[in-house]
Design a protein around this motif. Sequence first.
Motif, mmCIF file in Angstrom:
data_model
loop_
_atom_site.group_PDB
_atom_site.id
_atom_site.type_symbol
_atom_site.label_atom_id
_atom_site.label_comp_id
_atom_site.label_asym_id
_atom_site.label_seq_id
_atom_site.Cartn_x
_atom_site.Cartn_y
_atom_site.Cartn_z
ATOM 1 N N SER A 116 0.942 -1.129 -0.067
ATOM 2 C CA SER A 116 -0.136 -0.060 -0.019
ATOM 3 C C SER A 116 0.880 1.209 -0.160
ATOM 4 C CB SER A 116 -0.960 -0.174 1.154
ATOM 5 O OG SER A 116 0.042 -0.146 2.448
ATOM 6 N N GLY A 117 0.156 2.402 -0.472
ATOM 7 C CA GLY A 117 0.861 3.706 -0.415
ATOM 8 C C GLY A 117 1.581 4.202 -1.506
ATOM 9 N N GLY A 118 1.280 3.450 -2.669
ATOM 10 C CA GLY A 118 1.664 4.021 -4.056
ATOM 11 C C GLY A 118 0.961 5.232 -4.267
ATOM 12 N N SER A 123 7.791 12.891 -1.615
ATOM 13 C CA SER A 123 8.025 11.638 -0.922
ATOM 14 C C SER A 123 6.704 10.871 -0.738
ATOM 15 C CB SER A 123 8.342 11.964 0.418
ATOM 16 O OG SER A 123 9.628 12.787 0.591
ATOM 17 N N LEU A 124 7.066 9.591 -0.694
ATOM 18 C CA LEU A 124 6.229 8.713 -0.542
ATOM 19 C C LEU A 124 6.613 7.463 0.463
ATOM 20 C CD1 LEU A 124 4.598 7.473 -4.212
ATOM 21 C CD2 LEU A 124 3.211 8.549 -2.388
ATOM 22 N N ARG A 125 5.687 6.941 1.253
ATOM 23 C CA ARG A 125 6.066 5.557 1.997
ATOM 24 C C ARG A 125 5.349 4.595 1.461
ATOM 25 N NH1 ARG A 125 6.113 4.383 8.374
ATOM 26 N NH2 ARG A 125 3.863 4.193 8.079
ATOM 27 N N LEU A 126 5.841 3.475 1.105
ATOM 28 C CA LEU A 126 5.275 2.378 0.693
ATOM 29 C C LEU A 126 5.099 1.189 2.099
ATOM 30 C CD1 LEU A 126 6.731 1.392 -2.766
ATOM 31 C CD2 LEU A 126 4.706 2.805 -2.317
ATOM 32 N N SER A 127 4.153 0.443 2.160
ATOM 33 C CA SER A 127 4.100 -0.480 3.239
ATOM 34 C C SER A 127 3.794 -1.650 2.502
ATOM 35 C CB SER A 127 2.850 -0.063 4.224
ATOM 36 O OG SER A 127 3.100 1.080 4.787
ATOM 37 N N CYS A 128 4.327 -2.856 3.382
ATOM 38 C CA CYS A 128 4.027 -4.060 3.086
ATOM 39 C C CYS A 128 3.712 -4.879 4.137
ATOM 40 C CB CYS A 128 5.282 -4.746 2.195
ATOM 41 S SG CYS A 128 4.943 -6.445 1.680
#
Length: 121
Positions: free
Chosen positions: A7-9, A17-22
Motif C-alpha cells: 500500500s501507499g503508492g 516523498s512517498l512511503r510504501l508499506s508491505c
Amino acid sequence: QVRLVESGGGLVQAGASLRLSCAASPRTFSPSAMAWFRQAPGREREFVALITRNSGSRGYADSVKGRFAISRDNAKNTVYLQMNSLKPEDTAVYYCAAGSGGQAQYGYTYWGQGIQVSVSS
C-alpha cells in the motif's frame, strides 16, 4: 497461506516523498529477509532495497542510495520503504518480496501483487 499486501503508492511530482508499506500474513510468517523490487515499463524487474529480520542489515541499489530508506516492524510483520526526492525515473510498479535474502529475485519465494508509483516531472 502467506500473503504480502502493498500500500501507499500513487502519483506525485518530482522531489516529493512517498512511503510504501508491505504487510505480511499470517503473523507467524517470519522470513529471513524482506525486500522491494520495481519494474518500469519495458524494463526488467530490478532490486531496490532489502532488510534482514535478525540483524536489521540493509542493502540498497545504487540508484536509490541516500534517497530511499527501508525499515521493518517485526511486531506488525510489516516492511516500509520511505522514498524521498523522487525522480521521474523512479516510476515503476513496486513489489514487496519475502524470502532468504540477497539482491536477486531468486532469493525470494513470496511476492506481493505490486503497487504503482508514478513521478511526474
